[in-house]
Structure formats: C-alpha cells, structure tokens
Enzyme design. Structure first.
Site, PDB file in Angstrom:
ATOM      1  N   TYR A 222     -11.092  10.113  -2.633  1.00 26.31           N
ATOM      2  CA  TYR A 222     -10.615   9.557  -3.895  1.00 26.31           C
ATOM      3  C   TYR A 222     -11.556   9.856  -5.053  1.00 26.31           C
ATOM      4  CZ  TYR A 222      -7.764   7.686  -0.294  1.00 26.31           C
ATOM      5  OH  TYR A 222      -6.950   7.603   0.808  1.00 26.31           O
TER       6      TYR A 222
ATOM      7  N   GLY B 216      -1.266   2.525   5.062  1.00 26.36           N
ATOM      8  CA  GLY B 216      -2.454   3.105   4.406  1.00 26.36           C
ATOM      9  C   GLY B 216      -2.149   4.339   3.587  1.00 26.36           C
TER      10      GLY B 216
ATOM     11  N   ASP C  50       0.826  -1.225   0.000  1.00 24.18           N
ATOM     12  CA  ASP C  50       0.000   0.000   0.000  1.00 24.18           C
ATOM     13  C   ASP C  50       0.848   1.258   0.000  1.00 24.18           C
ATOM     14  OD1 ASP C  50      -2.156  -1.441   2.541  1.00 24.18           O
ATOM     15  OD2 ASP C  50      -1.937  -1.831   0.395  1.00 24.18           O
TER      16      ASP C  50
ATOM     17  N   HIS D 259     -11.822   6.267   7.436  1.00 28.98           N
ATOM     18  CA  HIS D 259     -10.973   5.283   8.119  1.00 28.98           C
ATOM     19  C   HIS D 259     -10.592   5.759   9.530  1.00 28.98           C
ATOM     20  CE1 HIS D 259     -10.324   4.666   3.763  1.00 28.98           C
ATOM     21  NE2 HIS D 259     -10.284   3.388   4.089  1.00 28.98           N
TER      22      HIS D 259
ATOM     23  N   HIS E   1      -2.540   7.557   9.216  1.00 29.76           N
ATOM     24  CA  HIS E   1      -2.180   6.166   9.509  1.00 29.76           C
ATOM     25  C   HIS E   1      -0.698   5.994   9.819  1.00 29.76           C
ATOM     26  CE1 HIS E   1      -6.139   4.928   8.353  1.00 29.76           C
ATOM     27  NE2 HIS E   1      -5.982   5.238   7.090  1.00 29.76           N
TER      28      HIS E   1
ATOM     29  N   ASP F 212     -13.137  10.790   2.089  1.00 22.37           N
ATOM     30  CA  ASP F 212     -13.566   9.489   1.540  1.00 22.37           C
ATOM     31  C   ASP F 212     -14.843   8.985   2.209  1.00 22.37           C
ATOM     32  OD1 ASP F 212     -10.611   7.813   2.990  1.00 22.37           O
ATOM     33  OD2 ASP F 212     -12.118   9.131   3.888  1.00 22.37           O
TER      34      ASP F 212
ATOM     35  N   ASP G 285     -12.424  11.308   8.779  1.00 21.13           N
ATOM     36  CA  ASP G 285     -12.128  10.424   7.644  1.00 21.13           C
ATOM     37  C   ASP G 285     -12.947   9.127   7.741  1.00 21.13           C
ATOM     38  OD1 ASP G 285      -9.429  10.200   5.639  1.00 21.13           O
ATOM     39  OD2 ASP G 285     -10.364   8.287   6.179  1.00 21.13           O
TER      40      ASP G 285
END
Ligand SMILES: CC1(C)CN(C2CCCC2)C(=O)N1c1ccccc1/C=C/C(=O)NO
Ligand SMILES: [Zn+2]
EC number: 3.5.1.98
Length: 389
Positions: free
Chosen positions: A310, A155, A105, A184, A147, A271, A182
């Site tokens: 994204y 990430g 990643d 995540h 991250h 996102d 976010d």
C-alpha cells in the site's frame, strides 16, 4: 548463416525466458482498484522505464470465464458478485451480499467483477505458459489475492487467482509448492489445500492479537491427509531482512528436501516492506529479491504473483527489482525519468531504506519456531514418483 542477433536470440531458451502478464487494457482495469489506485501502472511503468520489456516475453491475458472461476469458486458466489458489480450504489446491499463477504472490507463496487476476473485470467495465462513449457518463470504482478474463499470475498480479495493458478499447474505437476511472503497470512490458499498432500502451502506473515486475518498459527499444520503439508511461520513486528532471510532459507530448504516440489508459486505481497502504512516489518526489497533468487536456484517452473502493498512506490520498487533480478540485470539505483517519477521522492532511488523499529523477533523466538517447523517437516515424505515434469 545466422547473424549475431539471431544466434543470441536463439540461445534464449524456455529456461531463461521470463513471461510477463501485461496488456494496456488489463493494467488500466487493475488501476481502478479503489485501495490500490494506479499501482498496476506504476509497477509496469517502472519496469518499462528500466528497459526490461524487450527482455520479457509479454503475454496478453483474457478475462477468466465463468468456467475458469468455477474451478474454485461456487456458482452462487460468482453470480452474486456479477449481479452486484453491475448495479450502481443504491440497491447494492441485500443480505446475500453479507453472506458472501461483499460488504465492509470488500464492497462490490461497480466493475469489481471485470477487474477480479481479469486478474484471474492473468494468473491462468501465466500458469498455462508454465505447463506448456514456454518458460520457466511467469509473472503476474496484478495477481496474488490470497484471502478469497470459495464462496466469500475477504480482505479485499474477491476471486482467488492463486488457487485457480495452482489447480492449473496441478494438471501437469504432481506436487506444487505455494510460498506466501505477504505481511498477512495466506489463509484462502491454505484453506483450499489444507487436506491434500499434493500442494504444500508455506506462509510467512505477521501474527499479533487483532491483526487480520488472525489465522496462520504455527500449530496449524493441515488436516487429514494434508496434515504436515501446511506450514505457518508466524512473525512479529520489527522483522529485518537478515532475520527473515535466515528463517526463510532454512525453512524453504527443509521444505524442498521433504516435499520435492515440481513447481512453485510465490506470492510477493509488498505490505511487509518498510514504508508500508501497516508499518509492521523493517524489510527492504532485498528480502524479496533474495527469497525469489533462492527459489529460482532450484530451476523448476516458478509463478510469481503480487498481492498486498500500500506504499505504491515501494511496491513498484520491490517488484521491478525482482523482475530485474529474474533477468540477471543490475538496475541502476537512480529511478529513471518516467510517468510516475515524482512519486519516488524524496530520494528517487530504487533501493528501500530498512526500517528501524525494534525487532520483537528474539533469537530465542526464531529458534523455537524453526525447531518446531523442522520437527513437523520430519513427518513429510513423498515417494519419488516416476512421472516426468
Ligand atoms: C483495505 C485494505 C486491503 C487496504 N489496507 C491498507 C489501508 C491503509 C493501510 C493498509 C488494509 O489494511 N486493508 C485491509 C482491510 C481489512 C482486511 C484486510 C486488509 C488487507 C489485506 C492484505 O493486504 N492482505 O494481503
Ligand atoms: Zn497483505
């Protein structure tokens, strides 16, 4: 006798000015990120197209030095990223790379060190602007890489600009609140501050089996002295603006009352918006704009950062809308003509349609997590210290 212009200029005090991290080279560097090509320019161009730049205090960042990076990251990790970033593709991957997360990643693609240290420099410039009292709000839309760990990229985050910015704010402010919007979980920031009472991290994110990073469960509340100073709000697919804003405002209100923060950092990863390839939540830019407005009402130093996102046009829509709101400017719905206008089709409008996925966040579920979090926050008590801000 000062002219009208002077007098109107003079009433732009530090409390109303909004600092905005930008310079052309910085944005060009951020445009080169493989997973978010040109996103930085799209965001900046839309903000410029809406005529907001003259109302912002533009601050030009410098790349973070190695000393800056060592505020959080280990020297061996920094050196490894530097080394790999300078290589071209062949001899790229030694076993070092794997132990530092610099594979899969987070490939150490050429120039990644320059990009990642530039972004840290942007968030440092914004944080210093706040500690020096030049403004109450500072924005770095190219930042927000939540991250990254002390010695490991994760990430798609290489250096954790957020942790370093919070450490800088802590040089002046005793208690700093971190809010992560976010999709995540903000694991890298939570890990960095999970055992201290000086930084409270509050993350709102999707939790589902197999969804990255897999942490951020409601029972994760911090460790040792930091117990109860970590808050996780795990949410499910189909989340709507209304449900989000309800849980956000009730949790943040209790957090404010219990923790009494003196500065706030908010990661606005886009996102979580409807239209993102993750296709998880049904949120529109209103969820983000109103969340930031809510934090703004407390009128203490506020650092806003970007993060995921994204669907680049929607990400630009969201961050331009927040920037307009900070300036109390109503932005016209029609996207102005500008370099990336064609990316905003077919509607060419600033507002994002809400998604219509089934909302798996039942009222019962939301009540359960709200009660659980309220209960945990009952254990937070900070003595009102005498220190000035
Ligand atoms: C590689 C990217 C970052 C890009 N991406 C796009 C590609 C198309 C649809 C979403 C991902 O899912 N990614 C990830 C891959 C592995 C682990 C984490 C992430 C994202 C993290 C994040 O956004 N944190 O806030
Ligand atoms: Zn994300």
């Amino acid at each position: 006798m000062s002219s009208d212009k002077d007098s109107c200029e003079s009433n732009v005090t530090s409390s109303t000015r909004v600092a905005y991290v930008y310079n052309e080279q910085y944005t060009k560097l951020c445009d080169q990120m493989p997973k978010i090509p040109l996103r930085a320019s799209m965001t900046h161009s839309l903000i410029a197209a809406y005529g907001l730049l003259p109302h912002l205090q533009v601050i030009s960042p410098e790349a973070a030095s190695k000393e800056d990076l060592k505020l959080f990251h280990s020297e061996d990790f920094i050196d490894c990223l530097r080394r790999l970033s300078d290589l071209d593709d062949e001899e790229k991957y030694d076993d070092d790379a794997e132990s530092y997360g610099l594979m899969y990643d987070c490939p150490a693609y050429p120039g990644v060190y320059d990009y990642a240290s530039a972004v840290v420099g942007g968030s440092i410039a914004a944080a210093i602007h706040l500690t020096e009292g030049h403004s109450q709000v500072a924005v770095n839309w190219a930042g927000g890489w939540h991250h990254a760990k002390r010695s490991e990229a994760s990430g798609f985050c290489y250096f954790n600009d957020i942790v370093i910015a919070i450490l800088i704010l802590r040089q002046k402010f005793d208690r700093v609140l971190y809010v992560d919007l976010d999709l995540h979980h903000g694991d890298g920031v939570e890990d960095a501050f999970c055992s201290t009472q000086k930084v409270m991290t509050v993350s709102f994110h999707k939790v589902a089996s197999g969804f990255f990073p897999g942490t951020g469960l409601i029972e994760d509340i911090g460790i040792g002295r930091g117990r109860n100073y970590t808050v996780n709000v795990p949410l499910k697919d189909g989340l709507t603006d209304e449900v989000f804003l309800d849980i956000f405002s009730s949790v943040i209100n209790r957090v404010h009352g219990a923790f009494k923060p003196q500065a706030v950092v908010c990661q606005c990863g886009a996102d979580a918006l409807h239209g993102d390839p993750h296709a998880a939540f049904n949120l529109t830019e209103k969820a983000f704009v109103r969340s930031v407005e809510y934090l703004r009402e407390w009128d203490f130093p506020l650092l806003l950062l970007g993060g995921g996102g994204y669907n680049f046009a929607n990400t630009a829509r969201c961050w331009a809308s927040i920037t307009g709101s900070l300036l109390h400017k109503e932005l016209p719905t029609d996207i102005p003509e500008h370099r990336f206008f064609s990316d905003f089709g077919p509607g060419y409008e600033l507002t994002i349609e809400p998604g219509n996925q089934r909302d798996l966040n039942s009222e019962k579920y939301i009540e359960e997590i709200r009660e659980r979090i309220f209960g945990d926050l009952e254990n937070v008590e900070v003595e009102e210290d005498g220190n000035p801000r």
